[in-house]
Design a protein around this motif. Structure first.
Motif, mmCIF file in Angstrom:
data_model
loop_
_atom_site.group_PDB
_atom_site.id
_atom_site.type_symbol
_atom_site.label_atom_id
_atom_site.label_comp_id
_atom_site.label_asym_id
_atom_site.label_seq_id
_atom_site.Cartn_x
_atom_site.Cartn_y
_atom_site.Cartn_z
ATOM 1 N N SER A 1 -12.562 23.225 31.370
ATOM 2 C CA SER A 1 -13.980 23.177 31.033
ATOM 3 C C SER A 1 -14.245 23.968 29.763
ATOM 4 N N LEU A 2 -15.396 23.705 29.154
ATOM 5 C CA LEU A 2 -15.801 24.446 27.971
ATOM 6 C C LEU A 2 -15.888 25.928 28.289
ATOM 7 N N ARG A 3 -16.389 26.252 29.452
ATOM 8 C CA ARG A 3 -16.488 27.660 29.879
ATOM 9 C C ARG A 3 -15.112 28.308 29.936
ATOM 10 N N ASP A 4 -14.154 27.636 30.584
ATOM 11 C CA ASP A 4 -12.815 28.211 30.721
ATOM 12 C C ASP A 4 -12.153 28.425 29.353
ATOM 13 N N GLN A 5 -12.336 27.474 28.441
ATOM 14 C CA GLN A 5 -11.732 27.593 27.117
ATOM 15 C C GLN A 5 -12.314 28.780 26.351
ATOM 16 N N LEU A 6 -13.635 28.948 26.420
ATOM 17 C CA LEU A 6 -14.276 30.052 25.700
ATOM 18 C C LEU A 6 -13.899 31.404 26.309
ATOM 19 N N ILE A 7 -13.813 31.468 27.615
ATOM 20 C CA ILE A 7 -13.429 32.726 28.266
ATOM 21 C C ILE A 7 -12.007 33.111 27.872
ATOM 22 N N GLU A 8 -11.100 32.147 27.872
ATOM 23 C CA GLU A 8 -9.711 32.420 27.509
ATOM 24 C C GLU A 8 -9.619 32.910 26.066
ATOM 25 N N LEU A 9 -10.337 32.264 25.164
ATOM 26 C CA LEU A 9 -10.309 32.663 23.761
ATOM 27 C C LEU A 9 -10.916 34.054 23.584
ATOM 28 N N LEU A 10 -12.038 34.311 24.243
ATOM 29 C CA LEU A 10 -12.695 35.609 24.105
ATOM 30 C C LEU A 10 -11.837 36.721 24.702
ATOM 31 N N ASN A 11 -11.175 36.438 25.811
ATOM 32 C CA ASN A 11 -10.310 37.440 26.431
ATOM 33 C C ASN A 11 -9.126 37.770 25.525
ATOM 34 N N ARG A 12 -8.604 36.770 24.814
ATOM 35 C CA ARG A 12 -7.531 37.026 23.855
ATOM 36 C C ARG A 12 -8.010 37.930 22.722
ATOM 37 N N GLN A 13 -9.230 37.704 22.263
ATOM 38 C CA GLN A 13 -9.769 38.545 21.200
ATOM 39 C C GLN A 13 -9.969 39.975 21.687
ATOM 40 N N ASP B 1 -11.196 33.515 8.515
ATOM 41 C CA ASP B 1 -10.486 32.291 8.905
ATOM 42 C C ASP B 1 -9.752 32.471 10.233
ATOM 43 N N GLN B 2 -9.178 33.660 10.457
ATOM 44 C CA GLN B 2 -8.477 33.905 11.715
ATOM 45 C C GLN B 2 -9.423 33.762 12.902
ATOM 46 N N TYR B 3 -10.648 34.232 12.730
ATOM 47 C CA TYR B 3 -11.612 34.109 13.813
ATOM 48 C C TYR B 3 -12.169 32.691 13.914
ATOM 49 N N ARG B 4 -12.450 32.081 12.762
ATOM 50 C CA ARG B 4 -13.127 30.795 12.754
ATOM 51 C C ARG B 4 -12.292 29.689 13.372
ATOM 52 N N GLN B 5 -11.012 29.640 13.047
ATOM 53 C CA GLN B 5 -10.209 28.478 13.416
ATOM 54 C C GLN B 5 -10.233 28.171 14.910
ATOM 55 N N PRO B 6 -9.917 29.144 15.781
ATOM 56 C CA PRO B 6 -9.934 28.797 17.212
ATOM 57 C C PRO B 6 -11.330 28.517 17.743
ATOM 58 N N PHE B 7 -12.356 29.241 17.223
ATOM 59 C CA PHE B 7 -13.721 28.971 17.666
ATOM 60 C C PHE B 7 -14.196 27.612 17.177
ATOM 61 N N ASP B 8 -13.862 27.272 15.926
ATOM 62 C CA ASP B 8 -14.253 25.970 15.392
ATOM 63 C C ASP B 8 -13.683 24.839 16.238
ATOM 64 N N ALA B 9 -12.419 24.992 16.649
ATOM 65 C CA ALA B 9 -11.778 23.934 17.438
ATOM 66 C C ALA B 9 -12.535 23.671 18.737
ATOM 67 N N ILE B 10 -13.033 24.735 19.354
ATOM 68 C CA ILE B 10 -13.742 24.573 20.631
ATOM 69 C C ILE B 10 -15.197 24.170 20.411
ATOM 70 N N LEU B 11 -15.899 24.866 19.513
ATOM 71 C CA LEU B 11 -17.339 24.660 19.350
ATOM 72 C C LEU B 11 -17.673 23.370 18.613
ATOM 73 N N HIS C 1 -19.055 37.147 31.526
ATOM 74 C CA HIS C 1 -20.509 37.363 31.440
ATOM 75 C C HIS C 1 -21.034 36.946 30.064
ATOM 76 N N VAL C 2 -20.306 37.314 29.000
ATOM 77 C CA VAL C 2 -20.732 36.963 27.638
ATOM 78 C C VAL C 2 -20.783 35.445 27.474
ATOM 79 N N VAL C 3 -19.743 34.767 27.922
ATOM 80 C CA VAL C 3 -19.685 33.311 27.802
ATOM 81 C C VAL C 3 -20.760 32.652 28.652
ATOM 82 N N ASP C 4 -20.958 33.131 29.886
ATOM 83 C CA ASP C 4 -21.965 32.531 30.760
ATOM 84 C C ASP C 4 -23.369 32.676 30.173
ATOM 85 N N ASP C 5 -23.667 33.840 29.590
ATOM 86 C CA ASP C 5 -24.979 34.037 28.963
ATOM 87 C C ASP C 5 -25.153 33.085 27.779
ATOM 88 N N PHE C 6 -24.114 32.947 26.972
ATOM 89 C CA PHE C 6 -24.177 32.052 25.818
ATOM 90 C C PHE C 6 -24.388 30.602 26.264
#
Length: 228
Positions: free
Chosen positions: A88-100, A146-156, A199-204
């Motif tokens: 899910s979109l939620r799971d992908q964002l949580i995984e990416l944010l947790n890596r950061q 660019d390091q931050y943008r690339q993975p977020f761009d792919a998902i968003l 929590h951050v992803v769910d609020d977003f």
């Protein structure tokens, strides 16, 4: 027909003495940065620690700002984006944010770099000779962004995000998602864990899904292209 000219190698690439002196300067600057922070990386401190003359340092770097940018470039860890996911979109964002969050916890220099780039060159980083020092700082800023943008761009920018969320600004979305992690790490307010990332992803998602539903009246709409 005239044969194409062969590019002339940079002096640093053909003179082993210059390569060695540059490496000694960067090694010294990296040690000072890791142990004393940005303010410890001064021209005097680096030349003393490296045993390289000031005149030689200025052959490589026009200013301490340029030296710092090169040092950060050498030390910054590579950001490894998560593997493509069918979750899910939620799971992908949580995984990416947790890596950061893990990156910030394990490599605090990354946060130091963000702070230095945000504040700009410090008072002791000017060249003193009218030299423009913005280029190396700008190049470093571009790499970090660019390091931050690339993975977020792919998902968003994915079809999944466009179908589920409103017409959001991707750059603002990145600030909304990663901003709490940076603030928490820079202030030492708390250590961000996976639950916090959820929590951050769910609020977003809640905010943008509500906006999407309000705008469409709950009716399915054609996907839109996120801005940014």
């Amino acid at each position: 027909m005239t044969a194409p000219s062969t590019p002339i190698p940079d002096d640093d690439e053909i003179d082993p003495r210059r390569v060695r002196s540059r490496n000694r300067l960067l090694d010294a600057a990296a040690h000072l940065l890791s142990t004393g922070g940005v303010e410890a990386v001064t021209i005097d401190a680096v030349t003393k620690a490296s045993k390289v003359a000031r005149t030689t340092l200025y052959r490589h770097f026009n200013s301490s700002s340029q030296l710092l940018a090169a040092t950060f470039e050498r030390l910054l860890p590579q950001v490894i984006p998560p593997a493509p996911s069918t979750g899910s979109l939620r799971d992908q964002l949580i995984e990416l944010l947790n890596r950061q969050a893990s990156l910030f916890a394990e490599a605090p220099l990354h946060v130091t770099t963000l702070a230095w780039l945000a504040l700009g060159p410090t008072a002791n980083s000017s060249a003193g000779d009218g030299t423009d020092t913005s280029a190396p700082t700008g190049a470093l800023r571009t790499r970090v962004i660019d390091q931050y943008r690339q993975p977020f761009d792919a998902i968003l920018h994915s079809l999944q995000a466009r179908e589920e969320l409103d017409d959001f600004d991707v750059e603002l979305a990145m600030c909304q998602l990663i901003g709490p992690l940076v603030f928490a790490r820079m202030t030492g307010l708390r250590s961000i864990n996976r639950d916090d990332c959820e929590h951050v992803v769910d609020d977003f998602l809640a905010a943008h899904q509500r906006a999407h539903e309000a705008a469409t009246g709950g009716r399915p709409q054609p996907p839109t292209t996120p801005r940014g």
